[in-house]
Design a protein around this motif. Sequence first.
Motif, PDB file in Angstrom:
ATOM      1  N   GLY A  41       0.832  -1.214   0.000  1.00 16.32           N
ATOM      2  CA  GLY A  41       0.000   0.000   0.000  1.00 16.32           C
ATOM      3  C   GLY A  41       0.861   1.256   0.000  1.00 16.32           C
ATOM      4  N   GLY A  50      -2.790   6.849  -2.661  1.00 13.15           N
ATOM      5  CA  GLY A  50      -2.396   6.500  -4.019  1.00 13.15           C
ATOM      6  C   GLY A  50      -3.072   5.275  -4.597  1.00 13.15           C
ATOM      7  N   GLY A  51      -3.449   4.329  -3.728  1.00 10.80           N
ATOM      8  CA  GLY A  51      -4.017   3.073  -4.222  1.00 10.80           C
ATOM      9  C   GLY A  51      -5.221   3.270  -5.124  1.00 10.80           C
ATOM     10  N   ALA A  84      -9.036  -3.727  -1.454  1.00 15.53           N
ATOM     11  CA  ALA A  84     -10.073  -2.990  -2.201  1.00 15.53           C
ATOM     12  C   ALA A  84      -9.731  -2.951  -3.682  1.00 15.53           C
TER      13      ALA A  84
HETATM   14  O1  KG4 Z   1      -5.788  -0.954   5.632  1.00 14.77           O
HETATM   15  P1  KG4 Z   1      -5.714   0.479   5.238  1.00 14.77           P
HETATM   16  O2  KG4 Z   1      -6.985   1.229   5.070  1.00 14.77           O
HETATM   17  O3  KG4 Z   1      -4.809   1.232   6.264  1.00 14.77           O
HETATM   18  C1  KG4 Z   1      -3.674   0.614   6.809  1.00 14.77           C
HETATM   19  O4  KG4 Z   1      -3.846  -0.238   7.707  1.00 14.77           O
HETATM   20  O5  KG4 Z   1      -2.574   0.909   6.293  1.00 14.77           O
HETATM   21  O6  KG4 Z   1      -4.870   0.506   3.896  1.00 14.77           O
HETATM   22  C2  KG4 Z   1      -4.563   1.710   3.289  1.00 14.77           C
HETATM   23  C3  KG4 Z   1      -3.762   1.421   2.034  1.00 14.77           C
HETATM   24  C4  KG4 Z   1      -3.237   2.669   1.389  1.00 14.77           C
HETATM   25  O7  KG4 Z   1      -1.861   2.491   1.105  1.00 14.77           O
HETATM   26  C5  KG4 Z   1      -4.065   2.781   0.115  1.00 14.77           C
HETATM   27  O8  KG4 Z   1      -3.379   3.401  -0.949  1.00 14.77           O
HETATM   28  C6  KG4 Z   1      -4.362   1.341  -0.174  1.00 14.77           C
HETATM   29  O9  KG4 Z   1      -4.595   0.752   1.082  1.00 14.77           O
HETATM   30  N1  KG4 Z   1      -5.547   1.164  -1.032  1.00 14.77           N
HETATM   31  C7  KG4 Z   1      -5.506   0.626  -2.267  1.00 14.77           C
HETATM   32  C8  KG4 Z   1      -6.820   0.707  -2.789  1.00 14.77           C
HETATM   33  N2  KG4 Z   1      -7.623   1.281  -1.844  1.00 14.77           N
HETATM   34  C9  KG4 Z   1      -6.819   1.551  -0.768  1.00 14.77           C
HETATM   35  N3  KG4 Z   1      -4.489   0.108  -2.965  1.00 14.77           N
HETATM   36  C10 KG4 Z   1      -4.738  -0.352  -4.202  1.00 14.77           C
HETATM   37  N4  KG4 Z   1      -5.957  -0.296  -4.774  1.00 14.77           N
HETATM   38  C11 KG4 Z   1      -7.030   0.213  -4.121  1.00 14.77           C
HETATM   39  N5  KG4 Z   1      -8.227   0.255  -4.703  1.00 14.77           N
END
Ligand code: KG4
Length: 362
Positions: free
Chosen positions: A177, A193-194, A290
């Motif tokens: 991520g 960024g994701g 996601a």
């Molecule tokens: O689990 P999370 O909400 O928070 C943490 O525990 O870190 O994960 C956040 C991460 C971020 O780096 C975000 O860019 C990524 O998940 N993310 C994605 C997508 N939606 C969120 N990465 C790739 N594709 C997505 N659709």
Amino acid sequence: MHKKPLIILAVETSCDETATAVVEGNGSDIRVLASVVSSQVTLHAKYGGVVPNLAAREHVTNILPVITEALEKSNTNEHAIDLLAVTHGPGLIPALLVGVDTMRTFAWLWEKPLLGIHHIEGHVYANFLSPNTDVTSEKDVFPLLALVVSGGHTQLMMMPRHGSYEIIGQTQDDAVGEAFDKAARLLGLPYPGGPAIAKHAELVEISDPSIRLPRPMLHSGDLNFSFSGIKTAVLTLIEKNASRKNDASFIASVAKEFQQACVDVLIKKTLSATEAFRPKTVVLAGGVSANLELRRQLGEALENTFPFIDYRVPPLTYSVDNAAMIASAAYFRWIHASADEQTRAFNAWKTLHADANAKLEN
Ligand code: KG4
Ligand code: ZN
């Protein structure tokens, strides 16, 4: 397994979302009665990442309103709540403290048991929330393999049973991520960024063969990952194509190739882990779950190679940070707890502490 419904109020403040939820667990059915997420994304976006003290200040402002909102939306009150749960780590310490100390106060005031939940345990248990109910019939689920992909973690974990975790592979440097967030920044895309990379990648139908990125550690022969090299390769690619830096089709092509490079490595390692550990279930967990391409391609790869394995992904709303997943983890911890562990939960208002580097306990 206990049959009496259990109502859980949960809070999550480890990063930049102030999240609360009320969840009802009844046998193998874990229903979300209310889930509230107050996001600070726009606040932190202008800094390109999360500023811990700003996050804490926002949590302090939001926490009581979002707890009240979850109680109202679920039509419950403190008398209906059987159990409290809060993320105690890992995460940003000023942010975690707000959730932990708020819930310690309610545990004392309402005389309720309180469980501290590990953030990653929560992500894994998002897979047990309704409508994924068939996952929860215990005898069929374990051993379970979890691919954990978030902003802070990239791990493969085996679970022989509820509450038991063995890390069998992990990133040697950046989390996936984090790599999405950093690559997006290099491409001039917004934080987080994701979702931005995923959206731009979708604009490209056929990949540009001149745009290639490495698949680090694809053939390393172990279950570990490395993502910092891909980020450097993105930078090199942008520098080499300086004239196309602001060209939308170039940005979209790099986004697509970056996403595919990450997906390829994640799939290869998950297949290797499945081959080696023969789980009954494979689940995807953490914010990067996601990502629709990762969900789809991993599902196809597993279906082709291991058609009898059950593959689960969290409901999309519970992929990224939320408190329903924390309640789900707390539910399973509570129904399997010994009398001693339950007594400890009743004393947690005195003893529970936030821990920025919390480790998963077995
Ligand atoms: O689990 P999370 O909400 O928070 C943490 O525990 O870190 O994960 C956040 C991460 C971020 O780096 C975000 O860019 C990524 O998940 N993310 C994605 C997508 N939606 C969120 N990465 C790739 N594709 C997505 N659709
Ligand atoms: Zn998370």
